[in-house]
Design a protein around this motif. Sequence first.
Motif, PDB file in Angstrom:
ATOM      1  N   GLY A 191      33.667   8.574  35.227  1.00 29.73           N
ATOM      2  CA  GLY A 191      33.951   9.324  34.003  1.00 29.73           C
ATOM      3  C   GLY A 191      32.695   9.850  33.345  1.00 29.73           C
ATOM      4  N   ALA A 192      31.637   9.024  33.279  1.00 28.29           N
ATOM      5  CA  ALA A 192      30.377   9.461  32.679  1.00 28.29           C
ATOM      6  C   ALA A 192      29.758  10.589  33.485  1.00 28.29           C
ATOM      7  CB  ALA A 192      29.411   8.285  32.586  1.00 28.29           C
ATOM      8  N   CYS A 193      29.830  10.484  34.816  1.00 33.44           N
ATOM      9  CA  CYS A 193      29.269  11.548  35.669  1.00 33.44           C
ATOM     10  C   CYS A 193      30.040  12.847  35.482  1.00 33.44           C
ATOM     11  CB  CYS A 193      29.306  11.114  37.123  1.00 33.44           C
ATOM     12  SG  CYS A 193      28.252   9.690  37.482  1.00 33.44           S
ATOM     13  N   ALA A 194      31.357  12.747  35.347  1.00 35.64           N
ATOM     14  CA  ALA A 194      32.171  13.944  35.135  1.00 35.64           C
ATOM     15  C   ALA A 194      31.849  14.590  33.796  1.00 35.64           C
ATOM     16  CB  ALA A 194      33.651  13.586  35.211  1.00 35.64           C
ATOM     17  N   ALA A 195      31.639  13.758  32.766  1.00 40.16           N
ATOM     18  CA  ALA A 195      31.299  14.291  31.444  1.00 40.16           C
ATOM     19  C   ALA A 195      29.938  14.982  31.476  1.00 40.16           C
ATOM     20  CB  ALA A 195      31.308  13.176  30.402  1.00 40.16           C
ATOM     21  N   ALA A 196      28.979  14.387  32.192  1.00 42.57           N
ATOM     22  CA  ALA A 196      27.643  14.987  32.283  1.00 42.57           C
ATOM     23  C   ALA A 196      27.690  16.317  33.034  1.00 42.57           C
ATOM     24  CB  ALA A 196      26.695  14.019  32.976  1.00 42.57           C
ATOM     25  N   ALA A 197      28.392  16.351  34.161  1.00 40.80           N
ATOM     26  CA  ALA A 197      28.502  17.598  34.922  1.00 40.80           C
ATOM     27  C   ALA A 197      29.212  18.671  34.104  1.00 40.80           C
ATOM     28  CB  ALA A 197      29.250  17.340  36.226  1.00 40.80           C
ATOM     29  N   SER A 198      30.215  18.264  33.336  1.00 44.18           N
ATOM     30  CA  SER A 198      30.960  19.226  32.518  1.00 44.18           C
ATOM     31  C   SER A 198      30.105  19.774  31.382  1.00 44.18           C
ATOM     32  CB  SER A 198      32.216  18.556  31.948  1.00 44.18           C
ATOM     33  OG  SER A 198      33.070  18.132  32.990  1.00 44.18           O
ATOM     34  N   ALA A 199      29.306  18.907  30.773  1.00 43.62           N
ATOM     35  CA  ALA A 199      28.410  19.365  29.708  1.00 43.62           C
ATOM     36  C   ALA A 199      27.392  20.368  30.270  1.00 43.62           C
ATOM     37  CB  ALA A 199      27.693  18.177  29.075  1.00 43.62           C
ATOM     38  N   ALA A 200      26.802  20.056  31.417  1.00 37.98           N
ATOM     39  CA  ALA A 200      25.800  20.940  32.018  1.00 37.98           C
ATOM     40  C   ALA A 200      26.415  22.281  32.415  1.00 37.98           C
ATOM     41  CB  ALA A 200      25.181  20.262  33.234  1.00 37.98           C
ATOM     42  N   ALA A 201      27.611  22.234  33.009  1.00 36.71           N
ATOM     43  CA  ALA A 201      28.268  23.474  33.425  1.00 36.71           C
ATOM     44  C   ALA A 201      28.639  24.332  32.224  1.00 36.71           C
ATOM     45  CB  ALA A 201      29.508  23.146  34.256  1.00 36.71           C
ATOM     46  N   THR A 202      29.083  23.689  31.152  1.00 35.42           N
ATOM     47  CA  THR A 202      29.439  24.429  29.934  1.00 35.42           C
ATOM     48  C   THR A 202      28.204  25.098  29.331  1.00 35.42           C
ATOM     49  OG1 THR A 202      31.240  22.891  29.479  1.00 35.42           O
ATOM     50  CG2 THR A 202      30.467  24.227  27.638  1.00 35.42           C
ATOM     51  N   ARG A 203      27.098  24.358  29.273  1.00 41.25           N
ATOM     52  CA  ARG A 203      25.849  24.909  28.725  1.00 41.25           C
ATOM     53  C   ARG A 203      25.385  26.113  29.549  1.00 41.25           C
ATOM     54  NH1 ARG A 203      20.930  20.831  28.177  1.00 41.25           N
ATOM     55  NH2 ARG A 203      22.511  19.842  26.842  1.00 41.25           N
ATOM     56  N   ALA A 204      25.440  25.976  30.859  1.00 43.64           N
ATOM     57  CA  ALA A 204      24.999  27.068  31.725  1.00 43.64           C
ATOM     58  C   ALA A 204      25.900  28.286  31.580  1.00 43.64           C
ATOM     59  CB  ALA A 204      24.978  26.598  33.169  1.00 43.64           C
ATOM     60  N   LEU A 205      27.203  28.052  31.464  1.00 41.69           N
ATOM     61  CA  LEU A 205      28.139  29.168  31.351  1.00 41.69           C
ATOM     62  C   LEU A 205      27.958  29.935  30.045  1.00 41.69           C
ATOM     63  CD1 LEU A 205      30.636  30.641  32.559  1.00 41.69           C
ATOM     64  CD2 LEU A 205      32.052  29.002  31.300  1.00 41.69           C
ATOM     65  N   LEU A 206      27.756  29.189  28.951  1.00 37.68           N
ATOM     66  CA  LEU A 206      27.719  29.825  27.633  1.00 37.68           C
ATOM     67  C   LEU A 206      26.327  30.284  27.216  1.00 37.68           C
ATOM     68  CD1 LEU A 206      30.166  27.512  25.637  1.00 37.68           C
ATOM     69  CD2 LEU A 206      30.676  29.661  26.821  1.00 37.68           C
ATOM     70  N   THR A 207      25.274  29.698  27.778  1.00 35.72           N
ATOM     71  CA  THR A 207      23.911  30.038  27.336  1.00 35.72           C
ATOM     72  C   THR A 207      23.003  30.506  28.467  1.00 35.72           C
ATOM     73  OG1 THR A 207      22.988  27.825  27.645  1.00 35.72           O
ATOM     74  CG2 THR A 207      24.142  28.235  25.568  1.00 35.72           C
ATOM     75  N   GLN A 208      23.494  30.403  29.718  1.00 37.91           N
ATOM     76  CA  GLN A 208      22.685  30.752  30.892  1.00 37.91           C
ATOM     77  C   GLN A 208      21.487  29.824  31.080  1.00 37.91           C
ATOM     78  OE1 GLN A 208      23.828  33.169  33.119  1.00 37.91           O
ATOM     79  NE2 GLN A 208      25.553  32.841  31.721  1.00 37.91           N
ATOM     80  N   ALA A 209      21.566  28.633  30.486  1.00 39.42           N
ATOM     81  CA  ALA A 209      20.494  27.641  30.648  1.00 39.42           C
ATOM     82  C   ALA A 209      20.912  26.649  31.734  1.00 39.42           C
ATOM     83  CB  ALA A 209      20.232  26.917  29.327  1.00 39.42           C
ATOM     84  N   PHE A 210      20.367  26.829  32.929  1.00 43.74           N
ATOM     85  CA  PHE A 210      20.708  25.954  34.049  1.00 43.74           C
ATOM     86  C   PHE A 210      19.704  24.799  34.095  1.00 43.74           C
ATOM     87  CE2 PHE A 210      22.935  29.789  34.917  1.00 43.74           C
ATOM     88  CZ  PHE A 210      24.033  29.455  35.695  1.00 43.74           C
ATOM     89  N   ASP A 211      19.843  23.882  33.169  1.00 47.01           N
ATOM     90  CA  ASP A 211      18.891  22.774  33.050  1.00 47.01           C
ATOM     91  C   ASP A 211      19.056  21.777  34.193  1.00 47.01           C
ATOM     92  OD1 ASP A 211      17.954  23.885  30.711  1.00 47.01           O
ATOM     93  OD2 ASP A 211      19.346  22.751  29.444  1.00 47.01           O
TER      94      ASP A 211
END
Length: 379
Positions: A20-40
């Motif tokens: 669950g924690a890994c899924a939340a982290a991947a989802s946060a990163a994907a959301t950030r990249a989609l909305l801000t173009q920041a592929f951290d």
Amino acid sequence: MSRLKRSANRGELRTGFTTGACAAAASAAATRALLTQAFDASVTITLPNGDAASFAVEYLPTEIGVLAQVIKDGGDDPDCTHGLAIQSFVQLEDSQADVTIYGGIGVATVTLPGLELPVGQPAINPVPRANIIAMMERERRHSTTPNQGLSVTISVPEGEQAAKQTISERLGLIGGISILGTRGTVKPFSTSAYAASVRQSIEIGTENGLRAFCLTTGGRTEAAAMKIHSTMQPMQFVQAGDFIGVGLRCAKRCKSDSLHLVVMVGKLCKLISGTMMTHVSGRGIDFELLAQRAELCQIPTHIIEQIRCARTGRQVLDLVRDMPEGQGFLTDLCQLAQQHCSDYIKHEIPVEVTLVDFDGPQLANWQPLTEKPFVEELQ
């Protein structure tokens, strides 16, 4: 890999993270990249237990949306999910301010009642589901489109293969693994997770109309139990491991009609002392008690002394297995274990105890309907 804190004490075991924690982290990163173009390359999230944790993130090519993945690190408690890629595919949606979660490849679908989720839903449990949404909403709030609707699909490419190492299918979880975790972290050799799985197995069986269960201590005892209790359904067999007491209490709470224990000699030798948590690190075998029971069963004196000085349950079994009095002694141990188990649940459920050998054959048995006890109880 996820970045975990290592103990300053080299002797301490390393904590890991849940699916669950890994899924939340991947989802946060994907959301950030989609909305801000920041592929951290990493993302820090708040776990369900309130702690902050950082995860390394990888991004995979896709024509629409963003696909990010985190490799699950179980710490020093590796299970079949350790090393799996937990993926999150986030897309824009027309709906305002909603986050919709879907289950993708390798995430199980719920097919039987009795879980926290409705039949037909992906097996993404409520706590990790809420954590995924919270982390995506956090990223959305910090973007220039705070009301943008989003959808996320959680996938585990190797999840279906990993699930074959679990009892998921028996619980009606088909097609992969579950996305789990009420805290976000995995404590090494966690007792709470195993105990929860024992309770869940009995609760799901009860919800599906089953009234009798067989508790075993692992794969070999379960295989033996399935031969002994050949008319029982697979869902009725519960690998309780060291958590016999948890299984007993849950069966009592679920108002089961009967309970059958199938164990090997090491666990049996702990049950005769009333020890319902039989882990090797817990309370040891009482060899003095074994010697006293052997004396009541008329085991020869020189063997009794060897039992008193034994170091393992297997050693005790090897001492008595071929002697005429040995069968009565093993039956007596099953009886004593059965009495302790019955006392533990206030005699509300009939309990049967069966001892099996290391390669499966039944060695001894005791159940409440046996006409008379083998020996008198110790005074």
